[in-house]
Design a protein around this motif. Structure first.
Motif, PDB file in Angstrom:
ATOM      1  N   ILE A 185      -4.823 -61.922  10.471  1.00 41.66           N
ATOM      2  CA  ILE A 185      -3.920 -60.959   9.847  1.00 41.66           C
ATOM      3  C   ILE A 185      -4.600 -59.600   9.689  1.00 41.66           C
ATOM      4  CG2 ILE A 185      -2.680 -60.436   7.714  1.00 41.66           C
ATOM      5  CD1 ILE A 185      -2.156 -63.404   7.406  1.00 41.66           C
ATOM      6  N   SER A 186      -5.847 -59.607   9.258  1.00 39.67           N
ATOM      7  CA  SER A 186      -6.574 -58.347   9.082  1.00 39.67           C
ATOM      8  C   SER A 186      -6.705 -57.592  10.399  1.00 39.67           C
ATOM      9  CB  SER A 186      -7.962 -58.631   8.495  1.00 39.67           C
ATOM     10  OG  SER A 186      -7.868 -59.285   7.254  1.00 39.67           O
ATOM     11  N   THR A 187      -6.996 -58.318  11.471  1.00 34.81           N
ATOM     12  CA  THR A 187      -7.124 -57.674  12.782  1.00 34.81           C
ATOM     13  C   THR A 187      -5.798 -57.059  13.222  1.00 34.81           C
ATOM     14  OG1 THR A 187      -8.827 -59.281  13.376  1.00 34.81           O
ATOM     15  CG2 THR A 187      -7.793 -58.051  15.168  1.00 34.81           C
ATOM     16  N   THR A 188      -4.689 -57.766  13.000  1.00 25.91           N
ATOM     17  CA  THR A 188      -3.369 -57.257  13.381  1.00 25.91           C
ATOM     18  C   THR A 188      -3.026 -55.987  12.621  1.00 25.91           C
ATOM     19  OG1 THR A 188      -2.623 -59.511  13.851  1.00 25.91           O
ATOM     20  CG2 THR A 188      -0.927 -57.841  13.526  1.00 25.91           C
ATOM     21  N   ILE A 189      -3.262 -55.975  11.335  1.00 27.09           N
ATOM     22  CA  ILE A 189      -2.939 -54.805  10.516  1.00 27.09           C
ATOM     23  C   ILE A 189      -3.779 -53.609  10.936  1.00 27.09           C
ATOM     24  CG2 ILE A 189      -2.855 -53.914   8.160  1.00 27.09           C
ATOM     25  CD1 ILE A 189      -0.824 -56.147   8.876  1.00 27.09           C
ATOM     26  N   HIS A 190      -5.066 -53.849  11.159  1.00 26.73           N
ATOM     27  CA  HIS A 190      -5.939 -52.745  11.568  1.00 26.73           C
ATOM     28  C   HIS A 190      -5.516 -52.194  12.928  1.00 26.73           C
ATOM     29  CE1 HIS A 190      -9.520 -50.297  11.735  1.00 26.73           C
ATOM     30  NE2 HIS A 190      -9.841 -50.827  12.911  1.00 26.73           N
ATOM     31  N   TYR A 191      -5.131 -53.073  13.843  1.00 22.87           N
ATOM     32  CA  TYR A 191      -4.691 -52.628  15.177  1.00 22.87           C
ATOM     33  C   TYR A 191      -3.439 -51.751  15.061  1.00 22.87           C
ATOM     34  CZ  TYR A 191      -2.792 -52.886  19.904  1.00 22.87           C
ATOM     35  OH  TYR A 191      -2.265 -52.575  21.125  1.00 22.87           O
ATOM     36  N   TYR A 192      -2.488 -52.146  14.209  1.00 23.78           N
ATOM     37  CA  TYR A 192      -1.275 -51.351  14.031  1.00 23.78           C
ATOM     38  C   TYR A 192      -1.618 -49.980  13.457  1.00 23.78           C
ATOM     39  CZ  TYR A 192       2.610 -49.391  11.414  1.00 23.78           C
ATOM     40  OH  TYR A 192       3.530 -48.530  10.886  1.00 23.78           O
ATOM     41  N   ALA A 248       8.515 -50.499  11.648  1.00 24.26           N
ATOM     42  CA  ALA A 248       7.210 -50.947  12.137  1.00 24.26           C
ATOM     43  C   ALA A 248       6.496 -51.787  11.081  1.00 24.26           C
ATOM     44  CB  ALA A 248       6.365 -49.745  12.528  1.00 24.26           C
ATOM     45  N   LEU A 249       6.657 -51.387   9.796  1.00 23.33           N
ATOM     46  CA  LEU A 249       6.037 -52.175   8.722  1.00 23.33           C
ATOM     47  C   LEU A 249       6.686 -53.555   8.610  1.00 23.33           C
ATOM     48  CD1 LEU A 249       5.742 -49.469   5.901  1.00 23.33           C
ATOM     49  CD2 LEU A 249       3.934 -50.280   7.423  1.00 23.33           C
ATOM     50  N   THR A 250       7.953 -53.642   9.008  1.00 24.54           N
ATOM     51  CA  THR A 250       8.675 -54.910   8.922  1.00 24.54           C
ATOM     52  C   THR A 250       8.404 -55.822  10.112  1.00 24.54           C
ATOM     53  OG1 THR A 250      10.416 -53.690   7.766  1.00 24.54           O
ATOM     54  CG2 THR A 250      10.970 -55.909   8.479  1.00 24.54           C
ATOM     55  N   SER A 251       7.900 -55.243  11.200  1.00 23.50           N
ATOM     56  CA  SER A 251       7.773 -56.007  12.445  1.00 23.50           C
ATOM     57  C   SER A 251       6.456 -56.755  12.570  1.00 23.50           C
ATOM     58  CB  SER A 251       7.911 -55.043  13.638  1.00 23.50           C
ATOM     59  OG  SER A 251       6.858 -54.073  13.635  1.00 23.50           O
ATOM     60  N   PHE A 252       5.659 -56.778  11.510  1.00 19.38           N
ATOM     61  CA  PHE A 252       4.412 -57.540  11.580  1.00 19.38           C
ATOM     62  C   PHE A 252       4.727 -59.012  11.825  1.00 19.38           C
ATOM     63  CE2 PHE A 252       2.488 -54.200   8.628  1.00 19.38           C
ATOM     64  CZ  PHE A 252       1.959 -53.499   9.697  1.00 19.38           C
ATOM     65  N   PRO A 253       3.924 -59.695  12.636  1.00 21.14           N
ATOM     66  CA  PRO A 253       4.216 -61.109  12.933  1.00 21.14           C
ATOM     67  C   PRO A 253       4.099 -61.999  11.703  1.00 21.14           C
ATOM     68  CG  PRO A 253       2.068 -60.463  13.829  1.00 21.14           C
ATOM     69  CD  PRO A 253       2.739 -59.202  13.384  1.00 21.14           C
ATOM     70  N   GLN A 254       3.359 -61.571  10.700  1.00 19.79           N
ATOM     71  CA  GLN A 254       3.228 -62.373   9.489  1.00 19.79           C
ATOM     72  C   GLN A 254       4.281 -61.949   8.463  1.00 19.79           C
ATOM     73  OE1 GLN A 254       0.637 -60.730  10.855  1.00 19.79           O
ATOM     74  NE2 GLN A 254      -0.438 -62.444  11.798  1.00 19.79           N
ATOM     75  N   GLU A 255       4.694 -62.896   7.635  1.00 24.09           N
ATOM     76  CA  GLU A 255       5.648 -62.630   6.564  1.00 24.09           C
ATOM     77  C   GLU A 255       4.894 -62.080   5.365  1.00 24.09           C
ATOM     78  OE1 GLU A 255       9.242 -62.447   4.479  1.00 24.09           O
ATOM     79  OE2 GLU A 255       8.896 -62.920   6.592  1.00 24.09           O
ATOM     80  N   GLY A 256       5.186 -60.821   4.995  1.00 21.25           N
ATOM     81  CA  GLY A 256       4.487 -60.233   3.866  1.00 21.25           C
ATOM     82  C   GLY A 256       5.007 -58.844   3.581  1.00 21.25           C
ATOM     83  N   GLY A 257       4.572 -58.277   2.451  1.00 17.01           N
ATOM     84  CA  GLY A 257       4.956 -56.925   2.089  1.00 17.01           C
ATOM     85  C   GLY A 257       3.977 -55.925   2.673  1.00 17.01           C
TER      86      GLY A 257
END
Length: 584
Positions: free
Chosen positions: A50-57, A203-212
């Motif tokens: 999850i951390s890697t995905t957020i940083h990449y975005y 874009a904030l909503t399109s993360f593959p993980q469910e979260g705020g």
């Protein structure tokens, strides 16, 4: 010593189950430890992903904004923009129109190159108007609006400028400069790129993980509106934290733990926060828990089978015997056919039945006769209602009719009818509490008219949930009658009568307070002794009520009389709300 005594008081069935659980507990513990180790490892891997995905975005968002800013700066040397801003006065109408169309096409191309661009507008001073990708060409105040955005950008020095709940990338040529008189010089042109908040939120909503997700700085913020209850606590935590620009933290929100991924951008002067309940990760660890719960389930099945065997052999016969004992304690001596057994329990069942039959014979001779005597006495007490209230009511009704006060006479006759209808129509020994209270209200209405302005009455509402409690009929009204006739009967003015309730677990109190003369202490003590049955005397209405309450509730209900703090009398009845009528 105390531990041994406590163990001896524990039921046999419970002891057997506890011993068996102690035997299998080490196996449960080992399985739980292995499961927890596996959950920690998987949790670590998922958190890293999850951390890697957020940083990449966030890196991609930063690069996209940087690309748009570079493309925006190229317009400083754009040929068509230079024509319109520098030599507009010498251009022909055709040349001016062509330059505007070409510039518009370039702006549209830039807008279409990024989903984060909502609109691009260029205000040209020499043209006195704007070139824009929107349908609004020359809306009122556009110049002042664009200058305000430009000034905000100049003051804060950050790429993204918030203005009127919108986000802009601003380019002013030349940059706002102040002369020696601190006056701003008008720029040649101002270009504003309005960012699409919808695209950023999407874009904030399109993360593959469910979260705020929350993208913010000190002046603006965007959120995907998930887990909104944790939004403000997480934001405050991030704003006050001190640490690296990229990290993963844990935040307590209410009773739930949240995992928070934090990434900051110096270029955008913004922070991206992604947060989600810790249980979201733990909930994905079902694979690691399969074998553990399979082991737990198998062990539980073994425990249940073992417990069922003990239940059939020992616990069920004991429960049957205990139920028979409890029935006898509650006064139920009806015979119940016990199962035929040839073991020790069979002998106990047989001897117990013989004992109950003998007890029932004795009770038929003594107890039933006593109950009948009590019921006869109760009916006798219920008939002891003084008729003077009827005489006074008819006399009062006569005066009202004589003085043509028909409205009050109608009220008196209505409540008088309800009053005597309640007394005469119901032959039951017990009524619902709400009906008895309504009877008291009818009595109070009549007495208020009789005593006019001499007495002020406060009547509280019946507590919710107590309306259908069964009580002896005509048990409350005599208390109020006693307050009118004896406590406030001689009051000329300023009389106060309070009728209320106090509700406690298992008890309801009906309370009547007055500010009359009260009773002298010797008289009050004598009345208390009569109520307690310690002294014989005149059978008053209060004594009658006390006898009825004791016949109905024994020691769980009763009546008490107290002097008020200043003056007057307080009479209180205690009514059990959980009384079992079948157990009388």
């Amino acid at each position: 010593m105390w531990t041994r005594l406590k163990l001896n008081n524990t039921p046999i069935f419970t002891k057997v189950i506890i011993i068996f659980l102690i035997i299998v507990m080490p196996l449960f513990t080992l399985s739980l430890v292995l499961n927890e180790l596996g959950k920690r490892e998987v949790k670590s891997q998922i958190s890293h992903s999850i951390s890697t995905t957020i940083h990449y975005y966030f890196v991609n968002l930063e690069k996209e904004i940087e690309r748009v800013i570079r493309a925006q700066k190229t317009f400083v040397n754009d040929e068509d923009l230079l024509k319109l801003s520098s030599v507009n006065s010498i251009l022909s109408a055709y040349q001016r129109t062509k330059a505007i169309n070409d510039l518009t096409g370039k702006l549209i191309a830039l807008k279409d190159s990024s989903s984060y661009i909502k609109n691009i507008t260029i205000y040209i001073e020499s043209l006195g108007g704007v070139v824009t990708t929107s349908h609004l060409m020359d809306q009122p105040g556009i110049k002042e609006e664009m200058e305000a955005i430009s000034l905000a950008t100049y003051s804060k020095g950050i790429p993204i400028t918030p203005w009127n709940d919108r986000l802009y990338l601003n380019l002013t040529y030349p940059t706002f400069l102040l002369n020696k008189d601190n006056d701003r010089k008008s720029p040649v042109f101002i270009q504003n790129i309005e960012l699409s908040e919808e695209a950023l939120v999407s874009a904030l909503t399109s993360f593959p993980q469910e979260g705020g997700a929350l993208l913010f700085n000190a002046n603006w913020s965007l959120s995907n509106h998930r887990y909104t209850e944790a939004l403000e606590p997480v934001r405050k935590f991030v704003e006050h934290r001190k640490g690296p620009s990229f990290s993963m933290e844990q935040v307590k929100v209410g009773k739930e733990n949240y995992m928070v991924v934090i990434d900051s951008s110096a270029f955008l002067d913004a922070t991206l926060v992604f947060y989600f309940p810790e249980n979201l990760i733990v909930g994905q660890l079902k694979t690691y828990g399969t074998w553990f719960w399979l082991l737990v389930g198998s062990s539980l099945i073994i425990v249940i089978l073992f417990a069922y065997g003990i239940y059939l052999l020992i616990q069920r016969p004991l429960q049957m015997l205990v139920r028979r004992f409890r029935n006898v304690e509650e006064g139920n001596f009806n015979a119940v056919q016990m199962p035929l057994r040839a073991d020790e329990f069979g002998y106990l069942f047989t001897r117990f039945d013989h004992t109950i039959k003998r007890l029932r014979t004795l009770i038929d001779e003594l107890y039933v006769q006593k109950i009948r005597l009590q019921q006869s006495e109760l009916k006798q007490l219920q008939m002891q209602i003084a008729p003077h209230f009827l005489y006074n009511s008819f006399y009062m009704l006569h005066r009202l009719i004589k003085h043509d006060d028909n409205r009050t006479a109608e009220l008196v006759s209505k409540n008088l009818g309800d009053y005597f209808q309640f007394i005469t129509r119901n032959r039951l020994e017990e009524v619902a509490l709400k009906d008895e209270v309504n009877h008291v209200r009818s009595y109070v209405v009549i007495q208020n008219i009789r005593f006019s302005n001499r007495i002020e009455v406060t009547f509280a509402d019946l507590p919710r949930g107590c309306e259908d409690i069964k009580i002896p009929r005509l048990i409350l009204q005599p208390l109020v009658e006693n307050a009118y006739e004896h406590g406030l009967g001689e009051t000329v003015a300023g009389g106060q009568l309070q009728i209320g309730f106090e509700h406690e677990p298992g008890k309801l109190y009906f309370i009547v307070k007055d500010n009359g003369a009260g009773m002298a202490e010797p008289e009050l003590q004598m009345l208390s002794r009569q109520l307690d049955g310690l002294e014989e005397g005149e059978t008053t209405g209060l004594v009658n009520i006390q006898r009825r309450l004791k016949l109905r509730y024994a020691d769980r209900g009763g009546l008490e009389v107290l002097n008020g703090e200043e003056k007057g009398l307080i009479v209180r009845i205690c009514i059990p709300t959980d009384y079992n009528h079948e157990g009388d």
